[in-house]
Write an enzyme that holds these catalytic residues in place. Structure first.
Site, PDB file in Angstrom:
ATOM      1  NE  ARG A 159       7.442   0.848   4.519  1.00  0.00           N
ATOM      2  CZ  ARG A 159       6.231   0.306   4.574  1.00  0.00           C
ATOM      3  NH1 ARG A 159       6.056  -0.953   4.247  1.00  0.00           N
ATOM      4  NH2 ARG A 159       5.189   1.015   4.936  1.00  0.00           N
TER       5      ARG A 159
ATOM      6  CE  LYS B  82      26.530  -3.190  -7.665  1.00  0.00           C
ATOM      7  NZ  LYS B  82      26.666  -2.214  -8.755  1.00  0.00           N
TER       8      LYS B  82
ATOM      9  NE  ARG C 205      -1.845  -2.221   2.692  1.00  0.00           N
ATOM     10  CZ  ARG C 205      -1.958  -3.503   2.354  1.00  0.00           C
ATOM     11  NH1 ARG C 205      -2.991  -3.888   1.668  1.00  0.00           N
ATOM     12  NH2 ARG C 205      -1.070  -4.401   2.729  1.00  0.00           N
ATOM     13  CB  THR C 206       3.495   2.572   2.196  1.00  0.00           C
ATOM     14  OG1 THR C 206       2.770   2.176   3.346  1.00  0.00           O
ATOM     15  CG2 THR C 206       4.130   3.926   2.442  1.00  0.00           C
TER      16      THR C 206
ATOM     17  CG  HIS D 108       4.020   4.125   8.437  1.00  0.00           C
ATOM     18  ND1 HIS D 108       4.039   4.950   7.326  1.00  0.00           N
ATOM     19  CD2 HIS D 108       3.635   2.900   7.993  1.00  0.00           C
ATOM     20  CE1 HIS D 108       3.682   4.234   6.269  1.00  0.00           C
ATOM     21  NE2 HIS D 108       3.442   2.996   6.642  1.00  0.00           N
TER      22      HIS D 108
HETATM   23  C1  NCD Z   1       2.104  -0.997   8.047  1.00  0.00           C
HETATM   24  C2  NCD Z   1       3.609  -0.812   8.120  1.00  0.00           C
HETATM   25  O1  NCD Z   1       4.315  -1.052   7.138  1.00  0.00           O
HETATM   26  O2  NCD Z   1       4.043  -0.414   9.181  1.00  0.00           O
HETATM   27  N1  NCD Z   1       1.599  -1.157   6.765  1.00  0.00           N
HETATM   28  C3  NCD Z   1       1.362  -0.043   6.007  1.00  0.00           C
HETATM   29  O3  NCD Z   1       2.230   0.749   5.751  1.00  0.00           O
HETATM   30  N2  NCD Z   1       0.112   0.158   5.598  1.00  0.00           N
HETATM   31  C4  NCD Z   1       1.592  -1.999   9.006  1.00  0.00           C
HETATM   32  C5  NCD Z   1       2.172  -3.374   9.015  1.00  0.00           C
HETATM   33  O4  NCD Z   1       3.068  -3.704   8.229  1.00  0.00           O
HETATM   34  O5  NCD Z   1       1.700  -4.155   9.826  1.00  0.00           O
END
Ligand code: NCD
Length: 315
Positions: free
Chosen positions: A105, A84, A55-56, A133
C-alpha cells in the site's frame, strides 16, 4: 493449465472468469476452512504498508497465517528505509529476496505498478493513493454475490467521497463488466465521481448512470448502497474537509423506503457515515464484508502462487 496472474495492480488485471474463479475458491474455503490450513506452508507474504491500514493489512496477514504460511513486513513507512531516502525500486528488489509474494500500500498513485516492474515475485496493490484497491473490490464482489445472489441485474449506489475513494473507483471498473448494472452516484458536486471514469468506463460502454445529491431521492431503487468516508488525507484544504465530512449519515429513517433485499456495504473505516443503529439492521453487511475480505485474500494468494489446484491430502 490456468494462466499465471503475475501481478494485481488494477481490478481489470483479472478477467471476469479469473475473478469468478477467485470468488468460487473463497466460497469453497468458507465452506471447508480446515482443508486449506497447510496450503502455503513454507511460503512467505510480505506486507509493505507505507500508509495506515487496519483491515487490509491484518486480513492479508490473517489470510496467510490461516493458509499455514509466514508473514513479514512493516505497517508504517517510518519503520522502513524509505525514511532514509531509499527508492521503491530498491525496497522492492530487497523484499523480493525474502518473500514469495508482496502486498503493498502506498500514498502515491502508480507506486505498486512501479514496484511490479522491479519485483521478482508477484505484487498485489493493497491501495495506491486515490487510484485503485483491487483486493477490496474482490471483497466487495464476494459480499454482493453472497448477499444479493448475483453480480448482474443490479442497481448500485455509491455514496460519499466518490472523488478520492479508491475503493469506489475500483469497484466501479469491476462492476461495469457485468450485465445490466445501473450506477447511482450520491455525492456533493465537489466529491462526484472523476470525469475520467465517466468518459472511459461509463460512456464508452454506454452504461446507465445518474448523479444525485440526496440519498432519500434514490434509496428505494437500490439493491446495493456502498457508503464511504470522506478521505481527509487526500484533501488539500482542512476547511473543505470539515465542511464536507458529515454530508451523509445513513440512519434507519433514511432506510424507511429501502428494499428489504438492500445490501449496505462500507469498506470501513467508518467515521460518521452510517449511524450505529443501522448495525443491527439485517441489511447491514459491512462486518460480513470484513470477514469476506480475509477469505478472498486467501483465495487470491493461493491463485497467485499457483497453489489453487484441488486441495488434497498432500497439503
Ligand atoms: C479503504 C481504503 O484504504 O481505501 N479501507 C480499506 O482498505 N478497507 C477505505 C478508506 O480508507 O476509506
Amino acid at each position: 493449465m490456468k494462466k499465471t496472474i503475475q501481478n494485481l495492480i488494477d481490478p481489470s488485471d483479472l478477467s471476469i472468469e479469473e475473478t469468478q474463479e477467485i470468488l468460487d475458491l473463497a466460497n469453497q474455503i468458507i465452506a471447508d476452512k480446515d482443508s486449506y490450513k497447510n496450503v502455503c506452508k513454507h511460503k512467505t507474504l510480505a506486507t509493505l504498508f507505507f500508509e495506515p491500514s487496519t483491515r487490509t493489512r491484518l486480513s492479508f496477514e490473517a489470510a496467510m497465517f490461516e493458509l499455514g504460511g509466514n508473514v513479514l513486513g512493516f505497517s508504517n513507512a517510518n519503520a522502513s528505509s524509505a525514511t532514509k531516502g531509499e527508492s521503491i525500486r530498491d525496497t522492492i528488489q530487497t523484499v523480493s529476496c525474502y518473500s514469495d509474494i508482496i502486498a503493498m500500500r502506498h500514498p502515491k498513485e502508480g507506486a505498486p505498478l512501479v514496484a511490479s516492474q522491479k519485483a521478482t515475485v508477484p505484487i498485489i496493490n493493497a491501495g495506491d493513493g486515490g487510484h485503485n484497491h483491487p483486493t477490496q473490490t474482490l471483497t466487495d464482489l464476494l459480499t454482493i454475490q453472497r448477499e444479493n445472489g448475483r453480480l448482474d441485474n443490479l442497481t448500485i449506489g455509491f455514496c460519499g467521497d466518490l472523488k478520492f475513494g479508491r475503493t469506489v473507483h475500483s469497484l466501479l471498473k469491476a462492476m461495469a463488466r457485468y450485465k445490466n448494472i445501473t450506477f447511482v452516484f450520491i455525492a456533493p458536486k465537489e466529491l462526484q465521481i472523476p470525469e475520467y471514469l465517466i468518459t472511459d468506463v461509463l460512456k464508452q460502454h454506454h452504461l446507465p448512470y445518474q448523479e444525485v445529491e440526496r440519498i432519500e431521492d434514490v434509496i428505494e431503487t437500490l439493491d446495493v448502497i456502498y457508503m464511504t468516508r470522506v478521505q481527509q488525507e487526500r484533501f488539500f484544504n482542512e476547511q473543505d474537509y470539515i465542511r464536507l465530512k458529515d454530508t451523509y449519515i445513513l440512519d434507519l429513517k433514511k432506510l424507511t423506503h429501502a428494499k428489504t433485499e438492500l445490501s449496505i456495504l462500507h469498506p470501513l473505516p467508518r467515521v460518521n457515515e452510517i449511524a450505529i443503529e443501522v448495525d443491527e439492521d439485517p441489511r447491514a453487511c459491512y462486518f460480513k464484508q470484513v470477514l469476506n475480505g480475509k477469505f478472498v485474500r486467501m483465495a487470491l494468494i493461493m491463485r497467485m502462487l499457483g497453489l489453487d489446484k484441488e486441495v488434497s491430502d498432500e497439503y
